[in-house]
Design a protein around this motif. Structure first.
Motif, mmCIF file in Angstrom:
data_model
loop_
_atom_site.group_PDB
_atom_site.id
_atom_site.type_symbol
_atom_site.label_atom_id
_atom_site.label_comp_id
_atom_site.label_asym_id
_atom_site.label_seq_id
_atom_site.Cartn_x
_atom_site.Cartn_y
_atom_site.Cartn_z
ATOM 1 N N GLY A 21 0.915 -1.277 -0.152
ATOM 2 C CA GLY A 21 0.016 -0.076 0.026
ATOM 3 C C GLY A 21 0.983 1.410 -0.228
ATOM 4 N N ASP A 22 2.092 1.266 -0.016
ATOM 5 C CA ASP A 22 3.061 2.375 -0.109
ATOM 6 C C ASP A 22 3.504 2.564 -1.519
ATOM 7 N N TRP A 23 2.868 3.479 -2.077
ATOM 8 C CA TRP A 23 3.211 3.456 -3.718
ATOM 9 C C TRP A 23 4.330 4.750 -3.918
ATOM 10 N N ALA A 24 4.916 5.350 -2.802
ATOM 11 C CA ALA A 24 5.869 6.234 -2.905
ATOM 12 C C ALA A 24 7.062 5.578 -3.550
ATOM 13 N N PRO A 25 7.618 4.577 -3.269
ATOM 14 C CA PRO A 25 8.930 3.923 -3.812
ATOM 15 C C PRO A 25 8.911 3.601 -5.280
ATOM 16 N N LEU A 26 7.669 3.565 -5.801
ATOM 17 C CA LEU A 26 7.375 3.215 -7.181
ATOM 18 C C LEU A 26 7.670 4.474 -8.321
ATOM 19 N N GLY A 27 7.598 5.685 -7.416
ATOM 20 C CA GLY A 27 7.661 7.129 -7.977
ATOM 21 C C GLY A 27 8.999 7.101 -8.466
ATOM 22 N N VAL A 28 10.093 6.373 -8.044
ATOM 23 C CA VAL A 28 11.499 6.665 -8.419
ATOM 24 C C VAL A 28 11.736 6.114 -9.799
ATOM 25 N N PHE A 29 10.815 5.326 -10.558
ATOM 26 C CA PHE A 29 11.283 4.983 -11.704
ATOM 27 C C PHE A 29 10.265 5.925 -12.822
ATOM 28 N N PHE A 30 9.675 7.069 -12.428
ATOM 29 C CA PHE A 30 8.732 7.583 -13.311
ATOM 30 C C PHE A 30 9.549 9.228 -13.325
ATOM 31 N N HIS A 31 9.478 10.042 -14.446
ATOM 32 C CA HIS A 31 9.938 11.291 -14.502
ATOM 33 C C HIS A 31 8.617 12.024 -13.791
ATOM 34 N N GLU A 32 9.088 13.515 -13.162
ATOM 35 C CA GLU A 32 8.119 13.862 -12.594
ATOM 36 C C GLU A 32 6.960 14.255 -13.565
ATOM 37 N N ASP A 33 7.291 14.762 -14.741
ATOM 38 C CA ASP A 33 6.071 15.108 -15.900
ATOM 39 C C ASP A 33 5.524 13.847 -16.562
ATOM 40 N N ILE A 34 5.697 12.587 -15.900
ATOM 41 C CA ILE A 34 5.120 11.509 -16.833
ATOM 42 C C ILE A 34 3.633 11.402 -17.115
ATOM 43 N N THR A 35 3.145 11.073 -18.185
ATOM 44 C CA THR A 35 1.867 10.886 -18.790
ATOM 45 C C THR A 35 1.675 9.359 -18.950
ATOM 46 N N TYR A 36 0.583 8.944 -18.423
ATOM 47 C CA TYR A 36 -0.190 7.578 -18.308
ATOM 48 C C TYR A 36 -1.296 7.737 -18.964
ATOM 49 N N GLU A 37 -1.546 6.857 -20.025
ATOM 50 C CA GLU A 37 -2.851 6.854 -20.805
ATOM 51 C C GLU A 37 -3.323 5.362 -20.709
ATOM 52 N N VAL A 38 -4.826 5.043 -20.519
ATOM 53 C CA VAL A 38 -5.392 3.940 -20.898
ATOM 54 C C VAL A 38 -6.336 4.155 -22.146
ATOM 55 N N MET A 39 -6.335 3.244 -22.817
ATOM 56 C CA MET A 39 -7.280 3.092 -23.999
ATOM 57 C C MET A 39 -7.978 1.873 -24.473
ATOM 58 N N ASN A 40 -9.151 1.991 -24.859
ATOM 59 C CA ASN A 40 -9.933 1.013 -25.491
ATOM 60 C C ASN A 40 -10.558 0.283 -24.456
ATOM 61 N N MET A 41 -10.781 1.095 -23.068
ATOM 62 C CA MET A 41 -11.649 0.396 -22.180
ATOM 63 C C MET A 41 -12.562 1.404 -21.568
ATOM 64 N N PRO A 42 -13.636 1.207 -20.910
ATOM 65 C CA PRO A 42 -14.616 2.147 -20.489
ATOM 66 C C PRO A 42 -13.862 3.223 -19.467
ATOM 67 N N PHE A 43 -12.929 3.016 -18.950
ATOM 68 C CA PHE A 43 -12.335 3.634 -17.792
ATOM 69 C C PHE A 43 -10.966 4.388 -18.437
ATOM 70 N N HIS A 44 -11.151 4.607 -19.723
ATOM 71 C CA HIS A 44 -9.955 5.356 -20.512
ATOM 72 C C HIS A 44 -9.597 6.563 -19.813
ATOM 73 N N CYS A 45 -8.127 6.902 -19.946
ATOM 74 C CA CYS A 45 -8.002 8.201 -19.110
ATOM 75 C C CYS A 45 -6.636 8.773 -19.546
ATOM 76 N N VAL A 46 -6.257 9.810 -19.384
ATOM 77 C CA VAL A 46 -4.991 10.600 -19.331
ATOM 78 C C VAL A 46 -4.553 11.169 -18.111
ATOM 79 N N ILE A 47 -3.515 10.631 -17.408
ATOM 80 C CA ILE A 47 -3.063 11.146 -16.157
ATOM 81 C C ILE A 47 -1.687 11.754 -16.420
ATOM 82 N N LYS A 48 -1.419 12.955 -16.082
ATOM 83 C CA LYS A 48 -0.263 13.759 -16.199
ATOM 84 C C LYS A 48 0.392 13.991 -14.716
ATOM 85 N N GLY A 49 1.777 13.717 -14.657
ATOM 86 C CA GLY A 49 2.406 14.232 -13.352
ATOM 87 C C GLY A 49 2.337 12.846 -12.593
ATOM 88 N N ARG A 50 3.704 12.799 -11.812
ATOM 89 C CA ARG A 50 4.120 11.885 -10.995
ATOM 90 C C ARG A 50 3.060 11.457 -9.808
#
Length: 147
Positions: A21-50
């Motif tokens: 449940g501690d998500w902070a350590p995962l952040g070291v793998f991402f740029h501060e300005d990361i973009t995450y996109e989910v496509m072709n699902m009802p919960f599609h989204c674009v999220i920006k920032g670590r």
């Protein structure tokens, strides 16, 4: 370390965060300005920032994944192309009294300076409609959305 090795380390950190449940350590793998996109699902989204990406991952896991029995990495294949790591694999979710639901997707992680600057999850055709049917019949109390 190759990009595939970095990606595998990031996936291991994700699984550790899933359990702890501690998500902070995962952040070291991402740029501060990361973009995450989910496509072709009802919960599609674009999220920006670590911070937003980490919060979205936690939200989806707590409101969907952890309320099911989750199997990930089914028939996985991984390759590196330039600054990208491409993974095609499947996952399955099960609940008591319900048939399982499965999905296959491409996950594409783009790296800059050794960190992920963009992740795109592209679900295979037909997966979204099948998932909507499953949610309508057996998804009471579940919310897979990231935002």
């Amino acid at each position: 370390m190759t990009l595939i090795q970095r990606f595998i380390a990031q996936r291991a950190a994700f699984e550790a965060a899933y359990v702890s449940g501690d998500w902070a350590p995962l952040g070291v793998f991402f740029h501060e300005d990361i973009t995450y996109e989910v496509m072709n699902m009802p919960f599609h989204c674009v999220i920006k920032g670590r911070a937003s990406v980490l919060a979205g991952l936690e939200r989806s896991v707590e409101r969907f994944d952890k309320l099911c029995i989750r199997t990930v990495g089914i028939d996985s294949s991984i390759q590196e192309e330039g600054a990208n790591v491409l993974v095609h694999s499947g996952m399955r979710f099960e609940r008591d009294g319900a048939p399982s639901t499965s999905a296959r997707l491409w996950e594409i992680a783009t790296y800059r300076d050794g960190l992920i600057e963009r992740i795109i999850d592209i679900y295979d055709p037909g997966t979204g409609a099948e998932f909507e049917r499953w949610m309508a019949g057996w998804g009471q109390g579940l919310d897979p959305s990231y935002v």
